[in-house]
Design a protein around this motif. Sequence first.
Motif, short mmCIF file in Angstrom:
data_model
loop_
_atom_site.label_atom_id
_atom_site.label_comp_id
_atom_site.label_asym_id
_atom_site.label_seq_id
_atom_site.Cartn_x
_atom_site.Cartn_y
_atom_site.Cartn_z
N LYS A 27 42.09 56.45 52.04
CA LYS A 27 43.22 56.56 51.10
C LYS A 27 44.08 55.29 51.16
N GLU A 28 44.35 54.80 52.36
CA GLU A 28 45.14 53.58 52.52
C GLU A 28 44.43 52.37 51.92
N VAL A 29 43.12 52.29 52.11
CA VAL A 29 42.35 51.17 51.55
C VAL A 29 42.46 51.19 50.02
N PHE A 30 42.32 52.35 49.42
CA PHE A 30 42.43 52.44 47.96
C PHE A 30 43.84 52.11 47.49
N GLU A 31 44.85 52.57 48.21
CA GLU A 31 46.24 52.27 47.85
C GLU A 31 46.51 50.77 47.93
N GLN A 32 46.07 50.14 49.02
CA GLN A 32 46.28 48.71 49.19
C GLN A 32 45.49 47.92 48.16
N SER A 33 44.28 48.35 47.86
CA SER A 33 43.47 47.67 46.83
C SER A 33 44.16 47.75 45.48
N SER A 34 44.71 48.91 45.18
CA SER A 34 45.43 49.09 43.92
C SER A 34 46.63 48.14 43.85
N LYS A 35 47.34 48.00 44.95
CA LYS A 35 48.49 47.08 44.99
C LYS A 35 48.04 45.64 44.76
N PHE A 36 46.95 45.26 45.42
CA PHE A 36 46.46 43.88 45.25
C PHE A 36 46.04 43.63 43.81
N PHE A 37 45.22 44.51 43.25
CA PHE A 37 44.70 44.27 41.91
C PHE A 37 45.76 44.47 40.82
N SER A 38 46.92 45.03 41.19
CA SER A 38 48.04 45.16 40.25
C SER A 38 48.92 43.93 40.22
N LEU A 39 48.70 43.00 41.15
CA LEU A 39 49.49 41.76 41.16
C LEU A 39 49.22 40.97 39.88
N PRO A 40 50.16 40.13 39.49
CA PRO A 40 49.91 39.26 38.33
C PRO A 40 48.70 38.35 38.61
N VAL A 41 47.99 38.02 37.57
CA VAL A 41 46.78 37.19 37.69
C VAL A 41 47.10 35.88 38.43
N GLU A 42 48.26 35.31 38.16
CA GLU A 42 48.63 34.04 38.80
C GLU A 42 48.67 34.19 40.32
N GLU A 43 49.18 35.33 40.80
CA GLU A 43 49.24 35.57 42.25
C GLU A 43 47.84 35.74 42.84
N LYS A 44 47.00 36.50 42.15
CA LYS A 44 45.64 36.71 42.64
C LYS A 44 44.85 35.42 42.62
N MET A 45 45.08 34.58 41.62
CA MET A 45 44.33 33.32 41.51
C MET A 45 44.67 32.34 42.63
N LYS A 46 45.79 32.54 43.31
CA LYS A 46 46.12 31.71 44.47
C LYS A 46 45.10 31.94 45.59
N LEU A 47 44.38 33.06 45.49
CA LEU A 47 43.36 33.41 46.48
C LEU A 47 41.96 33.33 45.87
N ALA A 48 41.81 32.49 44.85
CA ALA A 48 40.53 32.38 44.14
C ALA A 48 39.40 32.11 45.12
N GLU A 49 38.27 32.69 44.80
CA GLU A 49 37.09 32.61 45.67
C GLU A 49 36.75 31.17 46.03
N ASN A 50 36.50 30.98 47.32
CA ASN A 50 36.07 29.70 47.85
C ASN A 50 35.12 30.02 49.01
N ASN A 51 33.93 29.46 49.00
CA ASN A 51 32.93 29.78 50.02
C ASN A 51 32.64 31.29 50.09
N ARG A 52 32.61 31.92 48.94
CA ARG A 52 32.32 33.36 48.82
C ARG A 52 33.37 34.23 49.50
N ARG A 53 34.58 33.72 49.65
CA ARG A 53 35.68 34.48 50.22
C ARG A 53 36.85 34.42 49.25
N GLY A 54 37.51 35.55 49.05
CA GLY A 54 38.70 35.58 48.22
C GLY A 54 38.51 36.36 46.94
N TYR A 55 39.37 36.06 45.99
CA TYR A 55 39.46 36.81 44.73
C TYR A 55 38.53 36.23 43.66
N THR A 56 37.85 37.13 42.97
CA THR A 56 37.05 36.77 41.80
C THR A 56 37.63 37.50 40.60
#
Length: 143
Positions: free
Chosen positions: A56-85
């Motif tokens: 339940k916590e994993v799903f809640e935290q995932s929802s919070k992350f994916f609800s962030l503005p795209v600009e915030e998520k893109m700060k963690l853009a995938e690099n070496n197969r790690r991060g946000y896609t």
Amino acid sequence: MQKKRKKKKMSEALQLPIVDLSSPDCISTANSIRQACMDHGFFYLVNHGVEEELLKEVFEQSSKFFSLPVEEKMKLAENNRRGYTALYAGKLDTSLNTKGDSKESFCFGPLADHLNRWPLEENLPSWRSIMETYHKKVLCAGT
């Protein structure tokens, strides 16, 4: 006649294989997972050892992350197969004529790996610790 066929096909599609991690036969379990992925692309996993509260916590935290503005998520853009896609940035089936998959993802590897990218604590205070706890629990599941 056409409606009945369509209903039957839909109900068949919802019957996914069940993989039980409590089996002591690791080879058989691995073969079951492989077959499920090849035949359906998905499967139900039971007796995995991960508590409902943590899931339940994993799903809640995932929802919070994916609800962030795209600009915030893109700060963690995938690099070496790690991060946000981002949405439509990946394409699992290259034979399709689509611009990309309609999914977002966040990937990390072994916890000691310096390649992992994590959201800042001030943005998502519990995110990293919950994901690390889940990662450790999943790696130990069934053992």
